[in-house]
Design a protein around this motif. Structure first.
Motif, PDB file in Angstrom:
ATOM      1  N   SER A 132       0.850  -1.184   0.000  1.00 12.61           N
ATOM      2  CA  SER A 132       0.000   0.000   0.000  1.00 12.61           C
ATOM      3  C   SER A 132       0.883   1.231   0.000  1.00 12.61           C
ATOM      4  O   SER A 132       1.971   1.233   0.568  1.00 12.61           O
ATOM      5  CB  SER A 132      -0.952   0.007   1.201  1.00 12.61           C
ATOM      6  OG  SER A 132      -0.221   0.074   2.403  1.00 12.61           O
ATOM      7  N   ASP A 179      -1.397  -3.966 -10.371  1.00 11.47           N
ATOM      8  CA  ASP A 179      -2.861  -3.852 -10.373  1.00 11.47           C
ATOM      9  C   ASP A 179      -3.359  -4.364 -11.720  1.00 11.47           C
ATOM     10  O   ASP A 179      -3.155  -5.509 -12.051  1.00 11.47           O
ATOM     11  CB  ASP A 179      -3.317  -2.428 -10.055  1.00 11.47           C
ATOM     12  CG  ASP A 179      -3.086  -2.058  -8.595  1.00 11.47           C
ATOM     13  OD1 ASP A 179      -3.025  -2.970  -7.745  1.00 11.47           O
ATOM     14  OD2 ASP A 179      -2.949  -0.865  -8.293  1.00 11.47           O
ATOM     15  N   GLY A 203      -0.539   7.535  -4.699  1.00 12.46           N
ATOM     16  CA  GLY A 203      -1.450   7.223  -3.607  1.00 12.46           C
ATOM     17  C   GLY A 203      -2.518   8.285  -3.479  1.00 12.46           C
ATOM     18  O   GLY A 203      -2.512   9.287  -4.189  1.00 12.46           O
ATOM     19  N   SER A 204      -3.404   8.082  -2.557  1.00 10.99           N
ATOM     20  CA  SER A 204      -4.499   9.032  -2.356  1.00 10.99           C
ATOM     21  C   SER A 204      -3.974  10.310  -1.728  1.00 10.99           C
ATOM     22  O   SER A 204      -2.901  10.345  -1.128  1.00 10.99           O
ATOM     23  CB  SER A 204      -5.582   8.409  -1.477  1.00 10.99           C
ATOM     24  OG  SER A 204      -5.071   8.207  -0.174  1.00 10.99           O
ATOM     25  N   SER A 223      -4.676   4.919   2.926  1.00 10.62           N
ATOM     26  CA  SER A 223      -3.625   4.331   2.095  1.00 10.62           C
ATOM     27  C   SER A 223      -4.252   3.766   0.825  1.00 10.62           C
ATOM     28  O   SER A 223      -5.448   3.514   0.764  1.00 10.62           O
ATOM     29  CB  SER A 223      -2.868   3.241   2.860  1.00 10.62           C
ATOM     30  OG  SER A 223      -3.748   2.203   3.203  1.00 10.62           O
ATOM     31  N   SER A 224      -3.418   3.582  -0.197  1.00  8.52           N
ATOM     32  CA  SER A 224      -3.878   3.073  -1.487  1.00  8.52           C
ATOM     33  C   SER A 224      -3.287   1.687  -1.720  1.00  8.52           C
ATOM     34  O   SER A 224      -2.064   1.547  -1.764  1.00  8.52           O
ATOM     35  CB  SER A 224      -3.438   4.014  -2.609  1.00  8.52           C
ATOM     36  OG  SER A 224      -3.966   5.299  -2.409  1.00  8.52           O
TER      37      SER A 224
END
Length: 148
Positions: free
Chosen positions: A84, A103, A117-118, A123-124
């Motif tokens: 993450s 992904d 990431g966000s 978390s992403s």
């Protein structure tokens, strides 16, 4: 440096320091293949906290003057990493050899991708899966660059 008549394979990355006027530093490290086989090996660490990713060895000896961390892996076919990215973090992923699913994006030999990431406090999730012939890859995890 080449060993005799062997072809030299070279990957050069530039990471901008966090400020000017740092004293230059140089270094090199030697690791065994077992250190990075089917796991992430952190080879460079920076000024920030490294992510607490599962199946990671932290053997780095060279410190970066930047909030960045560099990891490498040589993974067998279908080896999977569930990672993450923290808030306001990003990663550059380079597939050195083989193929790697990041992904839903396929990376082949010499392909790269930037994952962000966000921007909020969460978390992403990020899933990396080595392809049928395995994958040798590098991850540069760092603070998200400011928008331009």
């Amino acid at each position: 440096m080449n060993e005799g008549s062997e072809t030299c394979r070279f990957l050069q990355l530039w990471i901008k320091p966090d400020r000017r006027a740092h004293k230059p530093q140089y270094g090199s490290s030697v690791y065994d293949k077992a250190d990075r086989h089917n796991r992430l090996l952190q080879i460079l660490g920076g000024t920030g906290e490294a992510p607490a990713w599962p199946n990671t060895a932290k053997l780095h000896s060279i410190r970066l003057h930047q909030d960045a961390n560099v990891f490498v892996s040589e993974s067998d076919a279908l080896t999977r990493f569930e990672l993450s990215l923290g808030p306001n973090r990003q990663a550059y992923i380079i597939c050195i050899e083989g193929d790697l699913q990041v992904d839903d994006v396929q990376l082949d030999t010499r392909d790269g991708a930037r994952i962000t990431g966000s921007s909020d406090s969460g978390s992403s999730p990020l899933v990396l899966t080595a392809g049928p012939s395995g994958a040798h890859f590098l991850i540069v995890e760092m603070e998200k660059a400011a928008s331009r």
